[in-house]
Design a protein around this motif. Structure first.
Motif, PDB file in Angstrom:
ATOM      1  N   ASP A 246       0.790  -1.230  -0.032  1.00  0.00           N
ATOM      2  CA  ASP A 246       0.040  -0.144  -0.023  1.00  0.00           C
ATOM      3  C   ASP A 246       0.833   1.263   0.232  1.00  0.00           C
ATOM      4  OD1 ASP A 246      -1.862   2.038   0.528  1.00  0.00           O
ATOM      5  OD2 ASP A 246      -2.783   0.865   2.025  1.00  0.00           O
ATOM      6  N   SER A 247       0.658   2.181  -0.895  1.00  0.00           N
ATOM      7  CA  SER A 247       1.495   3.413  -1.147  1.00  0.00           C
ATOM      8  C   SER A 247       1.350   4.460   0.299  1.00  0.00           C
ATOM      9  CB  SER A 247       1.189   4.190  -2.460  1.00  0.00           C
ATOM     10  OG  SER A 247      -0.193   4.489  -2.447  1.00  0.00           O
ATOM     11  N   GLU A 248       0.285   4.129   1.030  1.00  0.00           N
ATOM     12  CA  GLU A 248      -0.099   5.030   1.889  1.00  0.00           C
ATOM     13  C   GLU A 248       1.109   5.160   2.973  1.00  0.00           C
ATOM     14  OE1 GLU A 248      -2.911   7.695   3.316  1.00  0.00           O
ATOM     15  OE2 GLU A 248      -2.955   6.531   1.674  1.00  0.00           O
ATOM     16  N   GLU A 249       1.857   4.255   3.069  1.00  0.00           N
ATOM     17  CA  GLU A 249       3.108   4.541   3.986  1.00  0.00           C
ATOM     18  C   GLU A 249       4.051   5.822   3.358  1.00  0.00           C
ATOM     19  OE1 GLU A 249       6.559   1.736   3.799  1.00  0.00           O
ATOM     20  OE2 GLU A 249       5.220   0.579   2.514  1.00  0.00           O
ATOM     21  N   TYR A 250       3.780   6.127   2.339  1.00  0.00           N
ATOM     22  CA  TYR A 250       4.695   7.284   1.479  1.00  0.00           C
ATOM     23  C   TYR A 250       3.910   8.684   1.749  1.00  0.00           C
ATOM     24  CZ  TYR A 250       7.198   3.370   0.053  1.00  0.00           C
ATOM     25  OH  TYR A 250       7.985   2.022  -0.090  1.00  0.00           O
ATOM     26  N   ALA A 251       2.663   8.554   2.184  1.00  0.00           N
ATOM     27  CA  ALA A 251       1.675   9.758   1.971  1.00  0.00           C
ATOM     28  C   ALA A 251       2.254  10.898   3.043  1.00  0.00           C
ATOM     29  CB  ALA A 251       0.331   9.286   2.618  1.00  0.00           C
ATOM     30  N   GLU A 252       2.696  10.729   4.022  1.00  0.00           N
ATOM     31  CA  GLU A 252       3.238  11.901   4.734  1.00  0.00           C
ATOM     32  C   GLU A 252       4.084  12.609   4.044  1.00  0.00           C
ATOM     33  OE1 GLU A 252       4.688  12.990   9.276  1.00  0.00           O
ATOM     34  OE2 GLU A 252       4.047  11.056   8.654  1.00  0.00           O
ATOM     35  N   THR A 253       5.250  12.140   3.650  1.00  0.00           N
ATOM     36  CA  THR A 253       6.255  12.521   3.002  1.00  0.00           C
ATOM     37  C   THR A 253       5.835  13.441   1.568  1.00  0.00           C
ATOM     38  OG1 THR A 253       7.712  11.073   3.889  1.00  0.00           O
ATOM     39  CG2 THR A 253       8.598  12.492   1.884  1.00  0.00           C
ATOM     40  N   LEU A 254       5.185  12.394   1.000  1.00  0.00           N
ATOM     41  CA  LEU A 254       4.827  12.889  -0.407  1.00  0.00           C
ATOM     42  C   LEU A 254       3.672  14.221  -0.508  1.00  0.00           C
ATOM     43  CD1 LEU A 254       4.479   9.759  -2.550  1.00  0.00           C
ATOM     44  CD2 LEU A 254       6.079  11.376  -2.822  1.00  0.00           C
ATOM     45  N   LEU A 255       2.760  14.231   0.437  1.00  0.00           N
ATOM     46  CA  LEU A 255       1.868  15.091   0.721  1.00  0.00           C
ATOM     47  C   LEU A 255       2.656  16.673   1.286  1.00  0.00           C
ATOM     48  CD1 LEU A 255      -1.312  13.257   2.127  1.00  0.00           C
ATOM     49  CD2 LEU A 255      -1.253  14.475   0.165  1.00  0.00           C
ATOM     50  N   ALA A 256       3.455  16.378   2.022  1.00  0.00           N
ATOM     51  CA  ALA A 256       4.304  17.556   2.542  1.00  0.00           C
ATOM     52  C   ALA A 256       5.141  18.388   1.398  1.00  0.00           C
ATOM     53  CB  ALA A 256       5.230  17.080   3.563  1.00  0.00           C
ATOM     54  N   GLU A 257       5.756  17.463   0.507  1.00  0.00           N
ATOM     55  CA  GLU A 257       6.379  17.851  -0.649  1.00  0.00           C
ATOM     56  C   GLU A 257       5.361  18.317  -1.686  1.00  0.00           C
ATOM     57  OE1 GLU A 257       9.724  16.603  -3.654  1.00  0.00           O
ATOM     58  OE2 GLU A 257       9.101  15.297  -2.243  1.00  0.00           O
ATOM     59  N   PHE A 258       4.343  17.870  -2.175  1.00  0.00           N
ATOM     60  CA  PHE A 258       3.481  18.185  -3.196  1.00  0.00           C
ATOM     61  C   PHE A 258       2.082  18.707  -2.996  1.00  0.00           C
ATOM     62  CE2 PHE A 258       6.365  14.845  -4.705  1.00  0.00           C
ATOM     63  CZ  PHE A 258       6.981  15.503  -5.622  1.00  0.00           C
ATOM     64  N   GLY A 259       1.727  18.420  -1.859  1.00  0.00           N
ATOM     65  CA  GLY A 259       0.388  18.925  -1.468  1.00  0.00           C
ATOM     66  C   GLY A 259      -0.573  18.059  -2.236  1.00  0.00           C
ATOM     67  N   PRO A 260      -1.843  18.149  -1.688  1.00  0.00           N
ATOM     68  CA  PRO A 260      -2.828  17.034  -2.294  1.00  0.00           C
ATOM     69  C   PRO A 260      -3.326  17.240  -3.778  1.00  0.00           C
ATOM     70  CG  PRO A 260      -3.911  18.895  -0.816  1.00  0.00           C
ATOM     71  CD  PRO A 260      -2.548  19.029  -0.763  1.00  0.00           C
ATOM     72  N   LEU A 261      -3.625  16.361  -4.251  1.00  0.00           N
ATOM     73  CA  LEU A 261      -4.365  16.359  -5.637  1.00  0.00           C
ATOM     74  C   LEU A 261      -5.503  17.432  -5.736  1.00  0.00           C
ATOM     75  CD1 LEU A 261      -4.633  12.706  -6.703  1.00  0.00           C
ATOM     76  CD2 LEU A 261      -2.632  14.502  -7.103  1.00  0.00           C
ATOM     77  N   THR A 262      -5.499  18.343  -6.733  1.00  0.00           N
ATOM     78  CA  THR A 262      -6.496  19.189  -6.882  1.00  0.00           C
ATOM     79  C   THR A 262      -6.962  19.470  -8.496  1.00  0.00           C
ATOM     80  OG1 THR A 262      -7.100  21.793  -6.834  1.00  0.00           O
ATOM     81  CG2 THR A 262      -4.655  21.253  -6.972  1.00  0.00           C
ATOM     82  N   ASP A 263      -8.042  19.664  -8.519  1.00  0.00           N
ATOM     83  CA  ASP A 263      -9.007  19.850  -9.823  1.00  0.00           C
ATOM     84  C   ASP A 263      -8.372  20.933 -10.631  1.00  0.00           C
ATOM     85  OD1 ASP A 263      -9.969  17.403  -9.881  1.00  0.00           O
ATOM     86  OD2 ASP A 263     -11.901  17.973  -9.478  1.00  0.00           O
TER      87      ASP A 263
END
Length: 284
Positions: A246-263
């Motif tokens: 599950d990729s979720e283990e990388y979520a904290e790091t990636l969200l901090a770097e890129f922010g959430p997906l947005t339309d």
């Protein structure tokens, strides 16, 4: 699908594109699943002197490569966007030549049975499909969703799926077409968290696709069991695929770097990401 068991013992698998990134990962991981690999690539492989070094359009080399194999994992070809002529030569003509070699091999066998093909399709075959907002309750995208390729590359994968269907219906060549997301050791951005296929899960999925009974032509998505998953994995699980990562283990790091997906970001609006918005590559 039949309840019969797949053949026991080591199976000889032709791995095309063996020198590429995904091919290199599978060279390391598939033998543990009981597969003996015959390697094929247009480039030499330093640690595999017995690999077949040839182009997909070398029909004689392909014919020899498929001789006696139990299956083919077809990863070869251009894996990103390119000019139409290059995609045509490598991904379209090359895949056609592979299927012709498989068909000819079936004709040379006493039982008339062709080696199974596992075709590396891509999420870019449906790249213009709007991304689901699964965090808001949108349903997972089924494999039956209409193809909407986002590039010449995605178009070549749509062609490959149709070619596989033709060769099943007309010649009895079985294929599992795997719409691969992104198979890397770890996801590199937030979008990839939804389509990430860990290398270990990739090997599990390809093993299931190579050994499941009676697949005809089956289309599956190639993804791990990601919390942010966009795709319905039912047809993959029906092959016996049991994703563990599950990729979720990388979520904290990636969200901090890129922010959430947005339309508001055009690259986030569709399944194909930036491929949808990149301009075509014209010949020089």
């Amino acid at each position: 699908m039949s309840e019969s068991s797949p053949p026991a013992g080591p199976r000889t698998i032709l791995l095309t594109g063996a020198a590429g990134g995904l091919g290199t990962l599978m060279r390391e991981l598939l033998p543990a699943h009981g597969h003996e690999l015959r390697l094929f690539d247009v480039r030499p492989i330093a640690d595999a002197p017995d690999a077949i070094v040839a182009d997909l359009n070398d029909t004689e080399a392909l014919r020899e490569a498929v001789r006696g194999v139990d299956g083919v994992l077809h990863l070869a070809g251009i894996s990103l966007e390119s000019t139409f002529d290059k995609i045509l030569d490598s991904n379209i003509r090359g895949t056609y030549h592979l299927y012709e070699a498989v068909r000819a091999e079936a004709g040379a066998r006493a039982d008339g049975k062709a080696p199974r093909v596992v075709f590396a399709s891509s999420n870019h075959a449906i790249g213009f499909t709007p991304r689901p907002h699964t965090d808001e309750g949108d349903p997972l995208v089924p494999v039956s969703t209409p193809r909407r390729p986002d590039t010449y590359y995605g178009l070549s994968k749509s062609f490959g799926e149709d070619l596989a269907q033709l060769y099943w219906d007309k010649f009895g060549v079985e294929t599992v077409s795997v719409r691969i997301g992104s198979c890397f050791k770890e996801p590199t951005d937030v979008r990839m968290m939804s389509v990430w296929l860990s290398p270990a899960d990739g090997a599990r999925l390809f093993h299931a696709a190579l050994t499941a009974p009676d697949v005809g032509h089956t289309v599956v998505y190639g993804s791990s069991a990601n919390t942010r998953l966009w795709w319905d994995l039912t047809s993959a699980r029906a092959l016996g695929y049991d994703p563990q990562d599950d990729s979720e283990e990388y979520a904290e790091t990636l969200l901090a770097e890129f922010g959430p997906l947005t339309d508001e970001d055009p690259a986030h609006q569709h399944m194909g990401g930036r491929f949808v918005n990149d301009p075509p590559i014209w010949p020089h």
